[in-house]
Design an enzyme around this catalytic site. Sequence first.
Site, PDB file in Angstrom:
ATOM      1  CG  ASP A 152      -2.250   0.555   0.925  1.00  0.00           C
ATOM      2  OD1 ASP A 152      -2.166   1.635   0.108  1.00  0.00           O
ATOM      3  OD2 ASP A 152      -3.424   0.547   1.470  1.00  0.00           O
ATOM      4  CG  HIS A 153       0.400   6.024  -0.550  1.00  0.00           C
ATOM      5  ND1 HIS A 153       0.572   6.921  -1.406  1.00  0.00           N
ATOM      6  CD2 HIS A 153       1.082   6.719   0.554  1.00  0.00           C
ATOM      7  CE1 HIS A 153       1.105   8.089  -1.361  1.00  0.00           C
ATOM      8  NE2 HIS A 153       1.444   8.013   0.081  1.00  0.00           N
TER       9      HIS A 153
END
Length: 827
Positions: A321-322
């Site tokens: 994820d980011h």
Amino acid sequence: MKTAFEVYLRTPYRKLTLIKTGVGTEILAAITMRSFVAALVVVTTLLLGERCLARQPSNSRLSEAEIERQIETLLSQMTLEEKLGQLQQLHGIKDSGMHRPGQLEKVEKGLAGSFYHVRGARNVNVLHNATLQSRLKIPLLLAFDVIHGYRTLFPIPLGEAASWDLKAAERAASIAAAEARSAGVHWTFAPMVDISRDPRWGRVMEGSGEDVHLGVELAKARIRGFQGADYSQKDKVLACAKHLVGYGAAEGGRDYNTVDMSERRLRETYLPPFKAAVDAGVGSFMTAFNDLNGMPATANKFILRDILRGEWEFDGLVVSDHNSVEEMINHGLAADKSEAARLALNAGTDMEMFSGTYLENGAKLVETGKVATETINNAVRNVLRIKFRLGLFENPNAPVSAEQEQATLKKPEFLKAAREIAAKSFVLLKNENETLPIDLNKTKRLAVIGALADDKPNTLDWWSGDAHAEDSITILQGLRDFVAAANANLTSPATVTFSKGCESTCDSDKDFPAARIVAAAADFVVIVVGEIREVSGEAGSLSNIDLSGRQLDLVKEIAATGKPYVVVLKNGRPLTITWLAENAPAILVTWHAGTMGGPAVADVLFGAVVNPQWKTPHEFPRSLGQIPLNYDYKNTGRPFNASAPLRDTSRYMDAPNTPLYPFGFGLSYTTFRIDELNLSSERVQNGESVRVSVQVQNTGNRAGEEVVQLYLRDVYAAITRPMRQLKGFQKVALEAGEKRQVEFVVLPEDMSFLDEAWKMTVEAGEFEVFVGNSVNAVMGKFTVEGSTSTAAPTGATTVVTSTQASSAQKNVARLALYLVFTLLALN
Ligand SMILES: *[C@@H]1O[C@H](CO)[C@@H](O)[C@H](O)[C@H]1NC(C)=O
Ligand SMILES: *[C@@H]1O[C@H](CO)[C@@H](O)[C@H](O)[C@H]1NC(C)=O
Ligand SMILES: *[C@@H]1O[C@H](CO)[C@@H](O)[C@H](O)[C@H]1NC(C)=O
Ligand SMILES: *[C@@H]1O[C@H](CO)[C@@H](O)[C@H](O)[C@H]1NC(C)=O
Ligand SMILES: *[C@@H]1O[C@H](CO)[C@@H](O)[C@H](O)[C@H]1NC(C)=O
Ligand SMILES: *[C@@H]1O[C@H](CO)[C@@H](O)[C@H](O)[C@H]1NC(C)=O
């Protein structure tokens, strides 16, 4: 999808292997001549049965073997730096869809494998040209958060879940895919398949609610919609099942918070939608932000290697994820970025989103032997495999066409679908004395109260893809347009007046008197209250899920006029609405309904086009203190009995155990009776199915559709089981007065649970079956006889729909197997 085609049919005699030989063709390679005959029978039966076994996407035009060959060729030409570049995903600018300064140079050097946010023909072609300047010209993989629509926005996923309409969810995803791909986007970070039972968590809006079965079915439907049978097609995108895993169980509903749960809960509740995603052919997974039992998901070998690659044999791409790789420093797992990169790479996170630890530290990690070259190679293979399957290596010089993009976005048929699907997502929680639908023959002066009714920016929610607020129609406009059109046929025209009452955040009551005057002059009032986009979605956690600000006071002010009214909720989560439940004549939950939400609200309130029949996918609690609240609870050793309430039972002293509105609840403008439950047999041998039929009757005076739900309870088992679990549902459309038999087939899989060795097991004993809806279910009982049967270890529950259709499909598959075994026996 190599793994998906490796279906081994084990018999005492032979092993048959399904292999894939090219463009969407599967041939059964058999070991002996006679087995080959058997294989032919299977193929024929499969063809006759059409889709009777879950077909995997056939993907790009190249064969899988050819793809693997080309991957190896490319890999042999790549430097270590270029390999690490393929594992790095850079972020463009969300608002403009452009790349950032300095990124083109990286692309030209082959140091970027993927981007997100960059989209639109112009922006994409600039990046594409930069790729052509690079040594190996490996195409970029372009991603974007296309959660519930790209330009044409559909209802939030939780709203779509409330439709219990798998076809609608699939269609919404397929339109989103067509729009996104036309704008050069290859990959969506959707569907989110996290189960969540805590409405404080802002991201409940992005999921399918609390239930495993509904979650599994919607995960599959959305993946079908995004990817189709082949995501190299120009109107399809690669889907990404997220967030692996446990993200929806964040403690206290606070986003990104710690998750700690037993392996049983993980495998029974949280993993099944992810397993279903693999079965549906999903091409990618995203790791979760959270740590799970002490290990951040992005470095979690147990999840990423043992389960995903091991038990499930997934061969696609895993992205972080980011920034979740670098955030392992904050988790207290990695001392620095180099350690973060090492942990994530070794655990099997192939691609790093946002943070740049792989490119920065990868070479050193390989040199010092902390990460094996083969680990990097495998990650690169996973990236390249997806790029081949997406067909990105074909026609490398063809730019994305701006004309094609313009012709695709917001097509009239897409807007029409958005309106229909939005209306299907609304849930009618209350409708005392048939307050709804509004009859324009009688109701001439309509007042609309509430700023959210007239708030264009808030027609967009937290995840709005590339949608533009100016494209969408507000609730006020939708009601005005509907009334204006209806007036053409009315002898005396109806009017619509409006007053905000307060701003969307409703911090002040100074405009309440003005709203009260408008309401008092009307025959009927539509009050629109709920949530602004900022308190929903990622990082939108709340510690209080009442109507915010002074909104409830506004409703009370309007109620005091004595005019009939409906409360239209515009919300991203279940809210605590006890006062409304007790006092408002009618409540319609409309979620955040997308571009065409306004017209859809009119369609439902006037009942002209749509009769609501949809059901809550997530319980509405009475109070925050009841959370977590889920319908599939266990009985406990001291169950509470409302008919004989005792102190020493599992209960709250100050509130009922039950929710305000249960899972699977929703009213219609008509009524249904579900009764006459019949079982094909009350005693079955272990391994046999049970057919369950009920009679469903429309007892009102309008046509309507009911979602008939089947729940099962295994009364005594080696592992305690929930009081009931949804195992199937069917939508039944009936004219006024019409009745119909509805049949479900409860398969052995539906009766099974994971035993202590994680094997799917059916135990002999008593089962209870409930068919109906939340407020009206009929119960039956059957007994399974014979010894306990265990299937091969599956790693996660194989949830099987027990609808007629799927059982018919399964029967074809079973017939095929039966024929194989017969022929093999003749061998
Ligand atoms: C990409 O390069 C081609 C060929 O040089 C050129 O015609 C085109 O305008 C370029 N596109 C963009 C968006 O820069
Ligand atoms: C309203 O009146 C028209 C004309 O008399 C009639 O056709 C229509 O059915 C009425 N609508 C409702 C909802 O009763
Ligand atoms: C008005 O009545 C006509 C004739 O019955 C019908 O075709 C049309 O759809 C109606 N318009 C509206 C807005 O209800
Ligand atoms: C519904 O009807 C009952 C009985 O006539 C009445 O007591 C009640 O106030 C009505 N409720 C509403 C909201 O009109
Ligand atoms: C609950 O209590 C009532 C009244 O004593 C009793 O009839 C009923 O069987 C009880 N229910 C259960 C599930 O024990
Ligand atoms: C249920 O089964 C009984 C006995 O087999 C039969 O008489 C009855 O018609 C059935 N009812 C329905 C609704 O199928």
